[in-house]
Design a protein around this motif. Structure first.
Motif: not given
Length: 557
Positions: A443-460
């Protein structure tokens, strides 16, 4: 000012984004007409966002995001299109004697001085990304010009056959230039498809970028016939036939890059809908290393395609990158010591050193008939574009059992269900067990944009999902949305795969018609990396998101 003449490379070193050694290497690789920023971007040492941030912070030059920026179109007459394109800039606004101009390189003093002399305004430079400026120039200079010219034409202009022929064939015609700009815009946006959708009172132009359709612009309804006719002329289709579907092909060089486009027309209640599939020939024959395979999956895939015989199947829905994986495998296997032949519908990419055959229903050249003909050509490796029926799969199995390696594709949900699909097509289980070497589901999935990607906390819910698959995770990457990714948070795509190797024990399970649950349990015991697992690994690496993986992979209860 003196500070504005400081070199960009030095600013990046001072900001700690690159080292002196990296800068020196980039300067050595730089050609005369290249900017150092472009070289660093090509080497992926910095992102465009980092370049902009350095200039914005170090030089105090404002950064403008041009996505949905309210341009004052009256200012475009101050700066000719050629100047805007050559210097990669666009006017933003005017305040008294100041003209604010967005530039890719706001330290280009020669361009700034030329603008000051030609416009009579004091130039205030601002920074914008190259993609933003290119899109704005295409939209407000190129397309607007052509649309205005066509709108000035009266309806009577195109009533005569000769007048219509002139309008759609002459390279200087506004219709021709408009279509060229639509194609160029799609290629610049990395679109895979262009949709020309006729509506009751307008024509919608939509681009499919990273698998998602979005409306690019709306054109006046009176342009529909000439745009459709121009598209048909490019593909050598019958412009007088409007009631039956037609298929064709367009080959063009766009910005010195060969681009192949497949075109299909379909009559609708509001006129003919046109869809163009864009095949960028510069990306043909990709390396297997670049397709996103996990190291473990790549090792398994290479082991099955390097066997002298057997069938290797790539499965997944339409638009899952199956053809790209097949071409990459052929590229990996291509050698002067082997004879590789393909039978395809259509031949998407032409590979040097490989004999490729086009399916042609009109002449009776089907996959099955073509495959029989290929077998008489002394092949070592055969690629069948798609297995569609029992006849084709039977010939493919016979070919694999007589010492040929056969690569093909099939539409199934996952690797294990492919076995059921083959049996349902009428193939005996003992033939499936004997012939099939391995199955790849993709399958093909979209990649997180390198310019605006930021780390976030993981949801439950994400923590729970990772825990169920035996993984731990603390942070995930998500894109906030920026002009570079058209505010989607995603830019580019990569593949997630599962590679099922049919070993001797699995052959016995298939031979004895064991249930698919039994086969799955054995695959789990052997450590098979399923689609969901491969996807979650990529989420953990920060290249995609859990939402994207859940969109393409099923979670077992």
């Amino acid at each position: 000012m003196k500070v504005q003449r400081k070199r960009l490379g030095d600013l990046l070193v001072e900001a700690g984004l690159i080292t002196e050694r990296q800068l020196e290497a980039a300067l050595l690789d730089k050609t005369v007409d290249q900017r150092i920023g472009d070289v660093l971007l090509q080497k992926e040492l910095v992102t465009e966002r980092q370049l902009i941030e350095v200039l914005e912070f170090q030089l105090g030059i404002p950064h403008y995001r041009l996505y949905q920026y309210p341009f004052d179109t009256t200012l475009f007459s101050l700066i000719p299109k050629e100047v805007a394109k050559r210097n990669e800039l666009i006017p933003l606004k005017k305040e008294r004697n100041k003209l604010f101009v967005a530039m890719v390189d706001p330290m280009d003093m020669i361009a700034i001085e030329d603008l000051r002399l030609s416009t009579g305004f004091q130039i205030e430079p601002a920074i914008a990304s190259r993609q933003d400026i290119t899109q704005a120039i295409t939209k407000y200079y190129d397309l607007s010009e052509e649309i205005e010219e066509i709108s000035e034409e009266t309806a009577s202009t195109f009533t005569g056959r000769e007048s219509l022929e002139d309008a759609i064939r002459s390279e200087n015609s506004p219709v021709v230039r408009l279509v060229n700009q639509l194609l160029l815009g799609a290629i610049n946006e990395r679109a895979s498809d262009i949709h020309i959708d006729p509506q009751e009172s307008a024509i919608l132009v939509r681009y499919r970028v990273d698998g998602q359709l979005r409306t690019e612009r709306s054109l006046p309804k009176h342009m529909q016939n000439v745009i459709t006719a121009r598209m048909k002329i490019l593909a050598n289709l019958n412009i007088t036939e409007t009631r039956a579907p037609q298929d064709g092909r367009i080959k063009k060089n766009v910005n010195s890059r060969p681009v192949d486009m497949r075109i299909s027309t379909l009559p609708t209640v509001f006129g003919e809908k046109i869809v163009l599939r864009i095949l960028d020939l510069t990306h043909a024959g990709n390396d297997l290393e670049l397709l996103g395979f996990e190291a473990e999956n790549l090792r398994h895939f290479r082991s099955i395609i390097q066997r002298p015989s057997g069938i290797v199947l790539i499965t997944g829905p339409t638009g899952s990158g199956k053809s790209s994986t097949l071409y990459a495998a052929l590229h990996d296997l291509n050698d002067t010591t082997v004879n590789i032949m393909t039978i395809e519908d259509p031949v998407e990419y032409q590979l040097e050193g490989i004999n490729q055959i086009q399916v042609n229903q009109a002449t009776g050249m089907t996959f099955a008939k073509g495959l029989r003909a290929v077998l008489r050509g002394d092949p070592n490796i055969i690629m069948v574009g798609e297995i569609r029926d029992k006849e084709t799969v039977e010939v493919a199995i016979r070919a694999s059992l007589t010492g040929h390696l056969v690569l093909s594709t099939l539409h199934t949900n996952d690797a294990i269900s492919t076995i059921v699909r083959l049996v349902n097509m009428g193939v005996e289980p003992f033939l499936v067990a004997s012939a099939v070497s391995g199955i790849v589901s993709q399958r093909l999935v979209r990649k997180v944009c390198r310019d605006c990607g930021e780390p976030e906390s993981v949801s439950p819910s994400e923590l729970d999902l990772f825990h169920k698959r035996g993984m731990t995770i603390h942070k995930v990457m998500r894109g906030k949305g920026c002009p570079s990714c058209n505010m989607t948070g995603y830019k580019g795509r990569l593949a997630v795969q599962e590679v099922l190797v049919i070993d001797d024990e699995m052959k016995q399970l298939i031979l004895h018609k064991e249930s698919m649950n039994t086969v799955r349990e054995y695959a789990i015991k052997k450590g098979t990396l399923f689609l969901l697992d491969d996807g979650l690994r990529k989420v953990k690496q920060g290249v995609t998101t859990t939402e994207e993986i859940l969109r393409v992979a099923m979670v077992e209860e």
